[in-house]
Enzyme design. Structure first.
Site, PDB file in Angstrom:
ATOM      1  N   THR A 181       6.695  18.175 -24.752  1.00  0.00           N
ATOM      2  CA  THR A 181       5.503  19.101 -25.271  1.00  0.00           C
ATOM      3  C   THR A 181       6.079  20.437 -24.431  1.00  0.00           C
ATOM      4  O   THR A 181       5.879  21.673 -25.098  1.00  0.00           O
ATOM      5  CB  THR A 181       4.437  18.751 -24.492  1.00  0.00           C
ATOM      6  OG1 THR A 181       4.318  18.399 -23.439  1.00  0.00           O
ATOM      7  CG2 THR A 181       3.666  18.005 -26.055  1.00  0.00           C
ATOM      8  N   ASN A 187       9.360  21.897 -24.305  1.00  0.00           N
ATOM      9  CA  ASN A 187      10.723  21.872 -25.261  1.00  0.00           C
ATOM     10  C   ASN A 187      10.910  23.415 -26.423  1.00  0.00           C
ATOM     11  O   ASN A 187      11.425  23.924 -26.969  1.00  0.00           O
ATOM     12  CB  ASN A 187      11.421  21.109 -25.953  1.00  0.00           C
ATOM     13  CG  ASN A 187      12.388  19.974 -24.815  1.00  0.00           C
ATOM     14  OD1 ASN A 187      12.398  18.473 -25.324  1.00  0.00           O
ATOM     15  ND2 ASN A 187      12.771  20.387 -24.225  1.00  0.00           N
ATOM     16  N   ARG A 192      24.493  20.437 -22.266  1.00  0.00           N
ATOM     17  CA  ARG A 192      25.863  20.780 -21.191  1.00  0.00           C
ATOM     18  C   ARG A 192      27.215  20.230 -22.162  1.00  0.00           C
ATOM     19  O   ARG A 192      27.666  20.640 -22.382  1.00  0.00           O
ATOM     20  CB  ARG A 192      25.391  20.186 -20.119  1.00  0.00           C
ATOM     21  CG  ARG A 192      24.875  20.964 -19.324  1.00  0.00           C
ATOM     22  CD  ARG A 192      24.215  20.750 -18.126  1.00  0.00           C
ATOM     23  NE  ARG A 192      22.662  19.695 -18.473  1.00  0.00           N
ATOM     24  CZ  ARG A 192      22.953  18.753 -17.997  1.00  0.00           C
ATOM     25  NH1 ARG A 192      23.433  18.696 -16.877  1.00  0.00           N
ATOM     26  NH2 ARG A 192      21.370  18.321 -18.237  1.00  0.00           N
ATOM     27  N   TRP A 193      26.621  19.122 -22.698  1.00  0.00           N
ATOM     28  CA  TRP A 193      28.052  18.042 -23.402  1.00  0.00           C
ATOM     29  C   TRP A 193      29.000  19.592 -24.150  1.00  0.00           C
ATOM     30  O   TRP A 193      30.487  19.703 -24.593  1.00  0.00           O
ATOM     31  CB  TRP A 193      27.836  16.750 -24.331  1.00  0.00           C
ATOM     32  CG  TRP A 193      28.726  16.689 -25.084  1.00  0.00           C
ATOM     33  CD1 TRP A 193      29.263  15.526 -24.028  1.00  0.00           C
ATOM     34  CD2 TRP A 193      28.917  15.859 -26.218  1.00  0.00           C
ATOM     35  NE1 TRP A 193      30.297  14.964 -24.993  1.00  0.00           N
ATOM     36  CE2 TRP A 193      29.874  15.528 -26.439  1.00  0.00           C
ATOM     37  CE3 TRP A 193      28.500  17.239 -27.176  1.00  0.00           C
ATOM     38  CZ2 TRP A 193      30.394  15.530 -27.344  1.00  0.00           C
ATOM     39  CZ3 TRP A 193      29.265  16.877 -28.335  1.00  0.00           C
ATOM     40  CH2 TRP A 193      30.224  16.018 -28.440  1.00  0.00           C
ATOM     41  N   ASP A 199      19.527  13.339 -22.269  1.00  0.00           N
ATOM     42  CA  ASP A 199      19.618  14.668 -21.333  1.00  0.00           C
ATOM     43  C   ASP A 199      21.669  14.796 -21.598  1.00  0.00           C
ATOM     44  O   ASP A 199      22.061  13.874 -21.204  1.00  0.00           O
ATOM     45  CB  ASP A 199      18.965  14.349 -19.998  1.00  0.00           C
ATOM     46  CG  ASP A 199      18.913  15.739 -19.560  1.00  0.00           C
ATOM     47  OD1 ASP A 199      18.790  16.740 -20.499  1.00  0.00           O
ATOM     48  OD2 ASP A 199      18.661  16.252 -18.563  1.00  0.00           O
TER      49      ASP A 199
END
Ligand code: FPP
Length: 236
Positions: free
Chosen positions: A60, A62, A18-19, A14
């Site tokens: 499922t 995403n 954001r990275w 995860d």
């Protein structure tokens, strides 16, 4: 099994988006870097003698992401394998998949099938991608398979037990250590049956920054844990 053996490592990768956003990059750049990390950590895990590593690549749920992002994620199997298949071969890593891959784009399907065929004879760690995977969906599918066997007379209802149920899952290897990166502390419908007794390690590190040192920290912590499997502490 030795209680401290680490046979099956599962990872919820995860924080890719954001990275990238923190670096003013498009989210897909985070997924690209995330793919590179999957290769690095798979090799590190295989060097440590871990037998199986399952990574949550696409759930499922995403599909609700923007089309561009979903399309890019399904390009990743080809990008990943074109770039890293030789490395995986060198380390004797086998590639496998769990999830409903009948519904994913044809190009991704082809890369997936090719990679399974090419790595099939490898005798080292298995790197399993959970792709279009959801644990509740897996449990429903296992239940349907069992009901079917009862209906066609090949299975007696009284014979159904944990072992029979597990054997009908997509994979039934118990998870020893589950890692989730990026500070989120959820399971998100990942391997619900298989994590029954797993240790869980949460870290704030975003997946593209999760390197070999981070893996070593997680394993150190795992080794400190007292795995009781419902019994009493070894220390007592
Ligand atoms: C989570 O980050 C990551 C994903 C949705 C999966 C991306 C998949 C890979 C990097 C591995 C794929 C490799 C292959 C070969 C299939 P996020 O987007 O949820 O991050 P965020 O929470 O910061 O938005």
């Amino acid at each position: 099994m030795q209680k401290k053996e680490l046979n099956h490592l599962a990872i919820i990768l995860d924080g890719n988006g954001r990275w990238a956003q923190e670096r003013n990059m498009p989210r897909i750049k985070g997924h690209y870097e995330g793919g590179r990390r999957v290769k690095d950590i798979a090799i590190a895990a295989s060097n440590l003698g871990i037998k199986r590593m399952t990574v949550y690549a696409f759930s499922t749920e995403n599909w609700s992401r923007p089309d561009d992002e979903v399309n890019f994620i399904f390009k990743l199997p080809k990008i990943f394998l074109d770039k890293y298949l030789n490395d995986l071969m060198k380390h004797q890593i086998r590639v496998e998949y769990i999830g409903d891959i009948s519904y994913i784009p044809e190009g991704a399907k082809k890369s997936i099938n090719d990679s399974m065929i090419k790595t099939n004879e490898n005798i080292g760690m298995t790197l399993c991608f959970a792709l279009n995977y959801g644990s509740q969906d897996e449990i429903v599918k296992a239940t349907k398979k069992i009901v079917q066997q009862v209906e066609d007379g090949s299975l007696n209802i009284e014979a159904i037990n944990k072992e029979i149920f597990a054997a009908n899952l997509m994979d039934n290897t118990p998870v020893d250590l589950l890692i989730r990166t990026s500070g989120e502390q959820r399971i998100s419908n990942f391997l619900l049956w298989q994590i029954a007794y797993s240790e869980i390690y949460f870290t704030d590190v975003m997946w593209p920054d999760f390197d070999e040192k981070q893996l070593a920290l997680a394993i150190e912590e795992y080794k400190r844990r007292d795995r009781r499997f419902g019994g009493l502490s070894n220390a007592k």
